[in-house]
Motif scaffolding. Structure first.
Motif, mmCIF file in Angstrom:
data_model
loop_
_atom_site.group_PDB
_atom_site.id
_atom_site.type_symbol
_atom_site.label_atom_id
_atom_site.label_comp_id
_atom_site.label_asym_id
_atom_site.label_seq_id
_atom_site.Cartn_x
_atom_site.Cartn_y
_atom_site.Cartn_z
ATOM 1 N N LYS A 257 -40.343 -15.233 -40.519
ATOM 2 C CA LYS A 257 -39.654 -13.958 -40.703
ATOM 3 C C LYS A 257 -40.721 -12.873 -40.607
ATOM 4 O O LYS A 257 -41.835 -13.040 -41.101
ATOM 5 C CB LYS A 257 -38.947 -13.916 -42.047
ATOM 6 N N VAL A 258 -40.416 -11.803 -39.925
ATOM 7 C CA VAL A 258 -41.388 -10.725 -39.743
ATOM 8 C C VAL A 258 -40.974 -9.516 -40.561
ATOM 9 O O VAL A 258 -39.871 -9.448 -41.080
ATOM 10 C CB VAL A 258 -41.520 -10.329 -38.253
ATOM 11 N N LYS A 259 -41.892 -8.569 -40.647
ATOM 12 C CA LYS A 259 -41.584 -7.322 -41.340
ATOM 13 C C LYS A 259 -40.476 -6.606 -40.578
ATOM 14 O O LYS A 259 -40.471 -6.583 -39.344
ATOM 15 C CB LYS A 259 -42.825 -6.432 -41.400
ATOM 16 N N VAL A 260 -39.551 -6.036 -41.312
ATOM 17 C CA VAL A 260 -38.480 -5.245 -40.711
ATOM 18 C C VAL A 260 -38.409 -3.927 -41.457
ATOM 19 O O VAL A 260 -38.726 -3.862 -42.640
ATOM 20 C CB VAL A 260 -37.114 -5.979 -40.759
ATOM 21 N N GLU A 261 -38.039 -2.885 -40.736
ATOM 22 C CA GLU A 261 -37.897 -1.598 -41.409
ATOM 23 C C GLU A 261 -36.937 -0.695 -40.659
ATOM 24 O O GLU A 261 -36.725 -0.846 -39.457
ATOM 25 C CB GLU A 261 -39.250 -0.902 -41.585
ATOM 26 N N GLN B 103 -47.431 -12.723 -37.718
ATOM 27 C CA GLN B 103 -47.282 -11.717 -38.765
ATOM 28 C C GLN B 103 -47.649 -10.304 -38.292
ATOM 29 O O GLN B 103 -47.391 -9.336 -38.997
ATOM 30 C CB GLN B 103 -48.117 -12.096 -39.987
ATOM 31 N N TYR C 186 -46.232 -8.920 -35.820
ATOM 32 C CA TYR C 186 -45.008 -8.358 -35.244
ATOM 33 C C TYR C 186 -44.132 -7.767 -36.339
ATOM 34 O O TYR C 186 -44.128 -8.241 -37.469
ATOM 35 C CB TYR C 186 -44.224 -9.428 -34.475
ATOM 36 N N LYS C 187 -43.381 -6.754 -35.974
ATOM 37 C CA LYS C 187 -42.343 -6.234 -36.866
ATOM 38 C C LYS C 187 -41.193 -5.739 -36.005
ATOM 39 O O LYS C 187 -41.334 -5.511 -34.806
ATOM 40 C CB LYS C 187 -42.872 -5.148 -37.795
ATOM 41 N N ILE D 17 -38.181 -2.813 -35.828
ATOM 42 C CA ILE D 17 -37.779 -1.510 -36.356
ATOM 43 C C ILE D 17 -36.361 -1.201 -35.889
ATOM 44 O O ILE D 17 -36.037 -1.351 -34.715
ATOM 45 C CB ILE D 17 -38.744 -0.411 -35.870
ATOM 46 N N ASP E 80 -48.071 -4.963 -34.141
ATOM 47 C CA ASP E 80 -48.823 -3.996 -34.940
ATOM 48 C C ASP E 80 -49.942 -4.713 -35.684
ATOM 49 O O ASP E 80 -49.665 -5.655 -36.420
ATOM 50 C CB ASP E 80 -47.863 -3.337 -35.937
ATOM 51 N N VAL F 100 -35.141 -12.567 -37.457
ATOM 52 C CA VAL F 100 -34.710 -11.359 -38.151
ATOM 53 C C VAL F 100 -33.330 -11.617 -38.740
ATOM 54 O O VAL F 100 -32.419 -12.055 -38.030
ATOM 55 C CB VAL F 100 -34.638 -10.160 -37.179
#
Length: 183
Positions: free
Chosen positions: A37-41, A85, A87-88, A90, A110, A126
């Protein structure tokens, strides 16, 4: 005679544009473990800035190789970058309520300036319920864009992926029209 020529030219153009719905890329299944799971925002300003900067992108390029959707889970296989990690995803914070309803997502590496010597594939996941929160609707189509180049994919609620890269659509159609063998 001139009218017949014009009609033939229009028919050829219509045929080429009509073939635009075809996807020329071969789909390869990639089975990578584990899924991270990657960062999401949610960030409308960052989304807009990164989308506008794609044509002049100078960071570490990557490719979106495969997208799969199963209900609220979207799995994206990317090639490039050293670490999953990095990757994110948006979301621009907008739900488009015109039919078909959709949301815009951008895959970002990133920090973009980090270069990796080896070409690696990463499988990221995601959860749309987490990313979209209360805005999540099960019948949303998704536009998933690559922040390192102008290339967009539309994923419908059934998981069907359509590439929205205008340049490859026209190249594909002209190759088909001219009878060129695609690899």
């Amino acid at each position: 005679m001139k009218t017949l020529r014009n009609k033939i030219q229009l028919a050829v153009i219509a045929l080429i544009l009509g073939l635009g719905t075809m996807n020329c890329q071969k789909s390869e299944s990639v089975d990578l473990k584990p899924i991270d799971k990657v960062k999401v925002e949610e960030n409308a300003a960052l989304y807009a800035n990164l989308m506008n900067a794609r044509a002049s992108y100078k960071g570490s390029p990557f490719e979106i190789l495969e997208i799969k959707r199963n209900a609220n889970l979207v799995t994206i296989v990317v090639e490039g970058g050293c670490d999953t990690q990095a990757y994110k995803v948006i979301w621009d914070g907008v739900i488009n309520f015109t039919e078909p309803m959709s949301a815009n997502l951008l895959v970002v590496h990133d920090p973009a300036e980090v270069q990796c010597l080896a070409i690696k594939r990463h499988q990221i996941e995601v959860d749309l319920k987490i990313l979209l929160g209360k805005a999540y609707l099960p019948n949303l189509n998704l536009q998933i864009s690559n922040s390192s180049k102008i290339n967009d994919n539309i994923v419908d609620v059934t998981g069907v992926v359509t590439t929205k890269d205008v340049n490859s659509i026209f190249k594909c159609n002209f190759d088909i029209f001219l009878g060129i063998q695609l690899e």
